[in-house]
Write a protein that holds these residues in place. Structure first.
Motif, PDB file in Angstrom:
ATOM      1  N   ALA A 217      -1.439  12.533   9.283  1.00 49.17           N
ATOM      2  CA  ALA A 217      -2.874  12.528   9.601  1.00 49.17           C
ATOM      3  C   ALA A 217      -3.563  11.216   9.233  1.00 49.17           C
ATOM      4  O   ALA A 217      -4.367  10.690   9.997  1.00 49.17           O
ATOM      5  CB  ALA A 217      -3.570  13.698   8.901  1.00 49.17           C
ATOM      6  N   GLU A 218      -3.247  10.678   8.037  1.00 47.21           N
ATOM      7  CA  GLU A 218      -3.923   9.453   7.606  1.00 47.21           C
ATOM      8  C   GLU A 218      -3.160   8.192   7.994  1.00 47.21           C
ATOM      9  O   GLU A 218      -3.626   7.096   7.711  1.00 47.21           O
ATOM     10  CB  GLU A 218      -4.160   9.492   6.091  1.00 47.21           C
ATOM     11  CG  GLU A 218      -5.236  10.482   5.687  1.00 47.21           C
ATOM     12  CD  GLU A 218      -5.986  10.063   4.427  1.00 47.21           C
ATOM     13  OE1 GLU A 218      -5.523   9.168   3.711  1.00 47.21           O
ATOM     14  OE2 GLU A 218      -7.055  10.649   4.173  1.00 47.21           O
ATOM     15  N   GLY A 219      -2.013   8.329   8.582  1.00 45.75           N
ATOM     16  CA  GLY A 219      -1.245   7.144   8.972  1.00 45.75           C
ATOM     17  C   GLY A 219       0.236   7.368   8.824  1.00 45.75           C
ATOM     18  O   GLY A 219       0.813   8.293   9.402  1.00 45.75           O
ATOM     19  N   LEU A 220       0.875   6.516   8.014  1.00 42.84           N
ATOM     20  CA  LEU A 220       2.325   6.607   7.856  1.00 42.84           C
ATOM     21  C   LEU A 220       2.737   7.662   6.839  1.00 42.84           C
ATOM     22  O   LEU A 220       3.841   8.196   6.911  1.00 42.84           O
ATOM     23  CB  LEU A 220       2.898   5.253   7.394  1.00 42.84           C
ATOM     24  CG  LEU A 220       2.808   4.078   8.373  1.00 42.84           C
ATOM     25  CD1 LEU A 220       3.553   2.882   7.804  1.00 42.84           C
ATOM     26  CD2 LEU A 220       3.382   4.447   9.726  1.00 42.84           C
ATOM     27  N   TYR A 221       1.873   7.944   5.886  1.00 39.63           N
ATOM     28  CA  TYR A 221       2.314   8.723   4.734  1.00 39.63           C
ATOM     29  C   TYR A 221       1.686  10.113   4.686  1.00 39.63           C
ATOM     30  O   TYR A 221       0.524  10.310   5.045  1.00 39.63           O
ATOM     31  CB  TYR A 221       2.015   7.959   3.433  1.00 39.63           C
ATOM     32  CG  TYR A 221       2.624   6.587   3.425  1.00 39.63           C
ATOM     33  CD1 TYR A 221       3.988   6.406   3.656  1.00 39.63           C
ATOM     34  CD2 TYR A 221       1.839   5.448   3.231  1.00 39.63           C
ATOM     35  CE1 TYR A 221       4.555   5.138   3.678  1.00 39.63           C
ATOM     36  CE2 TYR A 221       2.401   4.177   3.244  1.00 39.63           C
ATOM     37  CZ  TYR A 221       3.755   4.025   3.474  1.00 39.63           C
ATOM     38  OH  TYR A 221       4.312   2.771   3.505  1.00 39.63           O
ATOM     39  N   PHE A 222       2.477  11.069   4.217  1.00 44.43           N
ATOM     40  CA  PHE A 222       2.069  12.463   4.070  1.00 44.43           C
ATOM     41  C   PHE A 222       1.118  12.582   2.880  1.00 44.43           C
ATOM     42  O   PHE A 222       1.437  12.148   1.773  1.00 44.43           O
ATOM     43  CB  PHE A 222       3.318  13.316   3.835  1.00 44.43           C
ATOM     44  CG  PHE A 222       3.059  14.796   3.783  1.00 44.43           C
ATOM     45  CD1 PHE A 222       2.724  15.497   4.931  1.00 44.43           C
ATOM     46  CD2 PHE A 222       3.170  15.494   2.594  1.00 44.43           C
ATOM     47  CE1 PHE A 222       2.499  16.875   4.894  1.00 44.43           C
ATOM     48  CE2 PHE A 222       2.952  16.863   2.532  1.00 44.43           C
ATOM     49  CZ  PHE A 222       2.619  17.556   3.695  1.00 44.43           C
TER      50      PHE A 222
END
Length: 627
Positions: free
Chosen positions: A272-277
């Motif tokens: 959701a925010e980019g590369l990371y969970f």
């Protein structure tokens, strides 16, 4: 695992059960995070929202393997009764944390503190631990995750069939955001690796991953019709699996190193925010799950939500998610591969209403304030300041305990003196308004400079400190404990999560829009207020607040003209030339006159006063409002 962890009570609202969730969705989200973190540190209470809920038993498996207790609203600790749920409070204490993001971030922190081996749980807070830290009143992303999407899904589920044909606008906004380029810390290096892969073609150097990560990556590619490059998935999953960040086998070629940053390929979303969970994914999953289950039952085609569908499938592959879903009896869907709709169909169905769009008006306002000030003068409007009611009033700071004084912190001597002068002004005004038994709220309290002085000087009044920053509030509580104050509560929450009644609202240097939020709270409670504004340059239109505020100013000034006043109202620093500071002070007066008149439209009497001495702060305006 640490054993000496103080038990905390977690209070969750409970309206009803529907399929595999407890509503409101904020409650399902909180329970899902507890299951994902395998956290048993909190005693969990469900608080029925309606009178007719009775003593019914909540299906055990909906709450995971947690023991859950039912409690009525009137049995809540008094400090919690003033807050929207979810809320956490240490047993028999006066420190409350309220609101979804604050509570979820606290659960994560406590889980890690109790078991420091759970570094993957701490990683949920994202880069510099800032995920969902910005309050929903100013951050569109926090607002979307914390408020808009849960509410949109709840409305979608309760709407009659003829009213839930269209995809909710907030869901479409999330779909659009998942398609925006990703910005992450140190992304230059990853983008160069991506460029190298693209130049090398299909036989690009793929980062070396362990066997487990390679298997995860393979599964992810199978569930994603437009997969981000293997590089992005590798970076994301190597972090989740606590492996070293992937590196290309070969060193970057010279032409890759020489490529300008602006010419590098952009990164695609993995989560959701980019590369990371992050915790944002855990907030969205129960909501999107309910939306997808309902859409499937209605036979809806998800062709317009390819990115959300892919995200939903990918999140299921994160270690621990399926296990947590199983504990909460969430039957995650196995979605088929979604084939995107034609471009023109997507554009038609994914348009987002104007009110959900970010304010794209040009924020770079050209020109000085004089034309705007002249325009107001021609309409008979000038900055007006009421005489100070008690200009020489002062506390006897030398006789007060050191923990009452703002100098107790790490302030310089000069700054502590100016802070004392500012407090003299606010305390003098509150003293004239307060009567025994009043509840006084110190909004945006920071380290408690105002609230602690008021609680100490007025033992017959109850004082509540509300602040979003945890460390500031903990410092305030430490000072309060040192003084042995019994008439003070602490609430870590965004302003919107405080809904108690009170008699007087106070704020010293409430930043930008926060001043208007405090005024709104006071108007709603019909409470008097004493407020010193700050950071006029941060004022801008938000979802809730539009400028100018008053009818008189709206008839004369446009939004841009008003913003010019706000920008120049910030130019009052002592190092500026006197003429510039004078214009800044006049602009401050005009912005605050607009606010005062807006409050007077709600049957208030409001004075705008200059603090004494004016040198106590470059932002030395003060409102005193009485209903």
């Amino acid at each position: 695992m640490k054993d000496n962890v103080t038990e905390e009570h977690l209070y969750l609202a409970f309206s009803h059960q529907y399929r595999d969730s407890i509503f409101p969705l904020h409650t399902s989200i909180s329970l899902f995070l507890l299951s994902y973190c395998d956290c048993k540190l909190f005693k969990v209470f469900l608080v029925p929202t309606g009178e007719d809920v009775g003593d019914q038993c909540v299906t055990k498996n909906l709450a995971g393997d947690l023991e859950v207790h039912l409690i009525s609203r009137c049995q809540l600790p008094v400090v919690v009764q003033s807050c929207s749920l979810p809320a956490v409070v240490v047993k028999d204490d006066k420190f409350c944390r309220a609101g979804l993001s604050v509570v979820l971030r606290h659960i994560i922190q406590k889980t890690f503190e109790a078991d420091p081996s759970k570094k993957d749980i701490l990683e949920l807070l994202g880069f510099k631990k800032t995920c969902l830290k910005a309050c929903a009143e100013v951050s569109q992303w926090t607002r979307l995750c914390e408020i808009s999407i849960p509410l949109a899904v709840e409305r979608f589920l309760t709407a009659s069939p003829e009213h839930c044909q269209a995809i909710p606008p907030d869901i479409l906004l999330l779909e659009r955001k998942l398609g925006e380029p990703v910005r992450v810390h140190n992304d230059d290096k990853i983008r160069r690796q991506k460029l190298q892969q693209q130049k090398a073609g299909a036989k690009a150097v793929v980062p070396v991953l362990g066997e487990e990560a390679t298997e995860e990556l393979k599964e992810l590619k199978e569930v994603h019709e437009h997969p981000p490059s293997s590089l992005e998935l590798s970076v994301a999953f190597s972090k989740l699996l606590s492996q070293e960040a992937p590196e290309a086998i070969n060193r970057e070629a010279p032409h890759i190193r020489r490529t300008k940053t602006s010419d590098l390929p952009l990164l695609d979303h993995v989560f959701a925010e980019g590369l990371y969970f992050t915790v944002a994914d855990l907030v969205l999953l129960p909501c999107i799950h309910q939306f997808l289950v309902s859409s499937k039952k209605q036979g809806k085609n998800l062709v317009n939500l390819p990115l959300i569908s892919s995200w939903y499938r990918r999140v299921q592959e994160v270690p621990g998610v399926k296990k947590a879903a199983g504990k909460c009896n969430m039957e995650l869907l196995q979605l088929p591969e979604v084939v995107s709709a034609p471009e023109e169909q997507l554009q038609d169905s994914t348009s987002v209403p104007d009110e959900l769009e970010e304010d794209n008006e040009d924020s770079h306002f050209i020109g000085g304030p004089r034309p705007t000030m002249t325009k107001l003068m021609e309409n008979g409007i000038e900055a007006k300041f009421s005489p100070h009611p008690c200009p020489s009033w002062t506390l006897d700071w030398t006789s007060l305990p050191s923990a009452v004084s703002p100098g107790e912190g790490k302030m310089s001597r000069d700054r502590a003196l100016r802070k004392q002068q500012q407090l003299n002004n606010l305390v003098a005004a509150v003293t004239k308004l307060a009567k025994p038994g009043d509840l006084i709220v110190d909004f945006c309290s920071g380290g408690g400079h105002v609230g602690i002085v008021l609680a100490y000087m007025m033992p017959s009044c109850q004082v509540v400190l509300i602040e979003n920053k945890e460390l500031s509030l903990i410092r305030a509580k430490d000072r309060s404990d040192e003084l042995g104050l019994n008439n003070i509560w602490f609430i870590q929450a965004n302003l919107d999560y405080f809904n108690g009644t009170f008699n007087i609202g106070v704020a010293l240097h409430a930043c930008g829009v926060a001043t208007d939020m405090v005024i709104e709270h006071c108007l709603r409670a019909r409470a008097a207020f004493v407020i010193s504004p700050c950071c006029y340059g941060f004022i801008q239109n938000t979802v809730k607040f539009k400028y100018p505020r008053s009818h008189q100013f709206k008839e004369i000034l446009s939004y841009k003209e008003h913003m010019i006043l706000c920008r120049f109202a910030d130019q009052t620093a002592v190092q500026l030339p006197p003429e510039r500071r004078l214009i800044g002070k006049q602009c401050m007066g005009l912005v605050d006159l607009d606010r005062a008149w807006a409050a007077e439209e709600h049957n208030y009497s409001v004075q705008v006063i200059s603090m004494e001495p004016e040198s106590c702060s470059p932002k030395n305006n003060m409102f005193v409002g009485i209903p």
